[in-house]
Write a protein that holds these residues in place. Structure first.
Motif, PDB file in Angstrom:
ATOM      1  N   MET A  21      12.540 -19.795  45.113  1.00  0.00           N
ATOM      2  CA  MET A  21      13.564 -20.412  44.289  1.00  0.00           C
ATOM      3  C   MET A  21      13.236 -20.240  42.805  1.00  0.00           C
ATOM      4  SD  MET A  21      14.756 -24.375  44.191  1.00  0.00           S
ATOM      5  CE  MET A  21      16.492 -24.520  44.465  1.00  0.00           C
ATOM      6  N   ALA A  22      12.132 -20.802  42.360  1.00  0.00           N
ATOM      7  CA  ALA A  22      11.781 -20.757  40.942  1.00  0.00           C
ATOM      8  C   ALA A  22      10.534 -19.924  40.761  1.00  0.00           C
ATOM      9  CB  ALA A  22      11.552 -22.176  40.425  1.00  0.00           C
ATOM     10  N   GLU A  23      10.563 -19.105  39.748  1.00  0.00           N
ATOM     11  CA  GLU A  23       9.383 -18.309  39.436  1.00  0.00           C
ATOM     12  C   GLU A  23       8.825 -18.778  38.104  1.00  0.00           C
ATOM     13  OE1 GLU A  23       9.844 -14.115  39.771  1.00  0.00           O
ATOM     14  OE2 GLU A  23      11.215 -14.322  41.450  1.00  0.00           O
ATOM     15  N   ASN A  24       7.574 -19.201  38.118  1.00  0.00           N
ATOM     16  CA  ASN A  24       6.923 -19.653  36.897  1.00  0.00           C
ATOM     17  C   ASN A  24       5.429 -19.560  37.108  1.00  0.00           C
ATOM     18  OD1 ASN A  24       5.857 -20.892  34.687  1.00  0.00           O
ATOM     19  ND2 ASN A  24       7.263 -22.598  34.689  1.00  0.00           N
ATOM     20  N   ASP A  25       4.879 -18.383  36.836  1.00  0.00           N
ATOM     21  CA  ASP A  25       3.448 -18.195  36.996  1.00  0.00           C
ATOM     22  C   ASP A  25       2.668 -18.926  35.915  1.00  0.00           C
ATOM     23  OD1 ASP A  25       3.756 -16.625  39.279  1.00  0.00           O
ATOM     24  OD2 ASP A  25       4.046 -14.817  38.087  1.00  0.00           O
ATOM     25  N   ASP A  26       3.357 -19.430  34.888  1.00  0.00           N
ATOM     26  CA  ASP A  26       2.687 -20.139  33.807  1.00  0.00           C
ATOM     27  C   ASP A  26       2.413 -21.596  34.154  1.00  0.00           C
ATOM     28  OD1 ASP A  26       2.758 -17.840  32.273  1.00  0.00           O
ATOM     29  OD2 ASP A  26       4.644 -18.381  31.314  1.00  0.00           O
ATOM     30  N   PHE A  27       3.016 -22.121  35.223  1.00  0.00           N
ATOM     31  CA  PHE A  27       2.793 -23.524  35.589  1.00  0.00           C
ATOM     32  C   PHE A  27       1.372 -23.676  36.116  1.00  0.00           C
ATOM     33  CE2 PHE A  27       2.834 -27.095  38.582  1.00  0.00           C
ATOM     34  CZ  PHE A  27       3.228 -28.098  37.711  1.00  0.00           C
ATOM     35  N   THR A  28       0.602 -24.524  35.445  1.00  0.00           N
ATOM     36  CA  THR A  28      -0.787 -24.757  35.832  1.00  0.00           C
ATOM     37  C   THR A  28      -1.024 -26.249  35.982  1.00  0.00           C
ATOM     38  OG1 THR A  28      -1.425 -22.812  34.543  1.00  0.00           O
ATOM     39  CG2 THR A  28      -3.189 -24.285  35.217  1.00  0.00           C
ATOM     40  N   PRO A  29      -0.971 -26.755  37.216  1.00  0.00           N
ATOM     41  CA  PRO A  29      -1.210 -28.183  37.421  1.00  0.00           C
ATOM     42  C   PRO A  29      -2.644 -28.571  37.067  1.00  0.00           C
ATOM     43  CG  PRO A  29      -0.476 -27.111  39.463  1.00  0.00           C
ATOM     44  CD  PRO A  29      -0.681 -26.045  38.442  1.00  0.00           C
ATOM     45  N   MET A  30      -2.824 -29.822  36.741  1.00  0.00           N
ATOM     46  CA  MET A  30      -4.117 -30.366  36.342  1.00  0.00           C
ATOM     47  C   MET A  30      -5.224 -30.020  37.345  1.00  0.00           C
ATOM     48  SD  MET A  30      -5.122 -34.381  35.709  1.00  0.00           S
ATOM     49  CE  MET A  30      -3.732 -34.595  34.625  1.00  0.00           C
ATOM     50  N   ASP A  83       1.525 -34.063  37.582  1.00  0.00           N
ATOM     51  CA  ASP A  83       2.254 -33.083  36.764  1.00  0.00           C
ATOM     52  C   ASP A  83       3.732 -33.044  37.146  1.00  0.00           C
ATOM     53  OD1 ASP A  83      -0.074 -31.302  35.475  1.00  0.00           O
ATOM     54  OD2 ASP A  83      -0.593 -31.656  37.586  1.00  0.00           O
ATOM     55  N   GLY A  84       4.584 -32.801  36.151  1.00  0.00           N
ATOM     56  CA  GLY A  84       6.005 -32.568  36.402  1.00  0.00           C
ATOM     57  C   GLY A  84       6.769 -33.826  36.764  1.00  0.00           C
ATOM     58  N   ARG A  85       7.948 -33.587  37.368  1.00  0.00           N
ATOM     59  CA  ARG A  85       8.810 -34.692  37.815  1.00  0.00           C
ATOM     60  C   ARG A  85       9.185 -34.458  39.266  1.00  0.00           C
ATOM     61  NH1 ARG A  85      13.621 -35.005  36.272  1.00  0.00           N
ATOM     62  NH2 ARG A  85      13.826 -32.896  35.527  1.00  0.00           N
ATOM     63  N   GLY A  86       9.223 -35.546  40.023  1.00  0.00           N
ATOM     64  CA  GLY A  86       9.575 -35.423  41.429  1.00  0.00           C
ATOM     65  C   GLY A  86      10.257 -36.668  41.942  1.00  0.00           C
ATOM     66  N   TRP A  87      10.441 -36.689  43.251  1.00  0.00           N
ATOM     67  CA  TRP A  87      11.133 -37.791  43.919  1.00  0.00           C
ATOM     68  C   TRP A  87      10.322 -38.291  45.092  1.00  0.00           C
ATOM     69  CZ3 TRP A  87      15.248 -39.857  41.692  1.00  0.00           C
ATOM     70  CH2 TRP A  87      16.039 -39.070  40.849  1.00  0.00           C
ATOM     71  N   TYR A  88      10.491 -39.580  45.376  1.00  0.00           N
ATOM     72  CA  TYR A  88       9.968 -40.212  46.581  1.00  0.00           C
ATOM     73  C   TYR A  88      11.071 -41.103  47.128  1.00  0.00           C
ATOM     74  CZ  TYR A  88       7.644 -43.560  49.596  1.00  0.00           C
ATOM     75  OH  TYR A  88       7.312 -44.354  50.664  1.00  0.00           O
TER      76      TYR A  88
END
Length: 140
Positions: free
Chosen positions: A1-10, A73-78
């Motif tokens: 779906m999304a391509e982002n090789d720059d995303f680096t989680p903690m 990191d980021g935003r999500g849902w629960y």
């Protein structure tokens, strides 16, 4: 779906979560941080691409058990069954008792990572259920 090789989680993105891919819509990644076999506590960083979420599921236990999520990191849902979805951002902690039907995943427009802690207990097992369909998934 999304391509982002720059995303680096903690805690690092980890490898594609192929072992559990059948229980996710979209791509997720798993980076084990500790081994329950080695230290008695299993922690893993789970990263979701934008729009990725896991199926409804239940962590069963006859005593103790459940799961704790620590958002890094980021935003999500629960969401728990029968309740409104809850937006998650870094620093949020979600305590999920054994026996509670729920799902979690990324917001539609954001990568998302959390540390998953499987609470120790007796008779622990996971039951994977139906996917969270697009009509029920929050788009905000």
């Amino acid at each position: 779906m999304a391509e982002n090789d720059d995303f680096t989680p903690m805690f690092g993105k980890g490898a594609p979560n192929e072992a559990f891919a059948q229980y996710f819509i979209g791509n997720s990644y798993l980076n084990p941080l500790t081994s329950a076999a080695e230290c008695g506590v299993g922690l893993a960083n789970v990263t979701f691409e934008p729009g990725c979420r896991n199926n409804w599921h239940v962590h069963h236990a006859t005593k103790g058990g459940g799961q704790i999520l620590i958002v890094t990191d980021g935003r999500g849902w629960y969401q728990e069954w029968g309740k409104e979805p809850r937006m998650l951002t870094p620093g949020d902690v979600v305590v999920i008792p054994a026996g509670v039907k729920h799902w979690h995943g990324a917001a539609a427009d954001s990568w998302f990572s959390h540390i998953a802690f499987e609470a120790p207990g007796e008779g622990c097992s996971n039951e994977w259920l139906e996917p969270v369909d697009d009509a029920s998934y929050p788009q905000a």
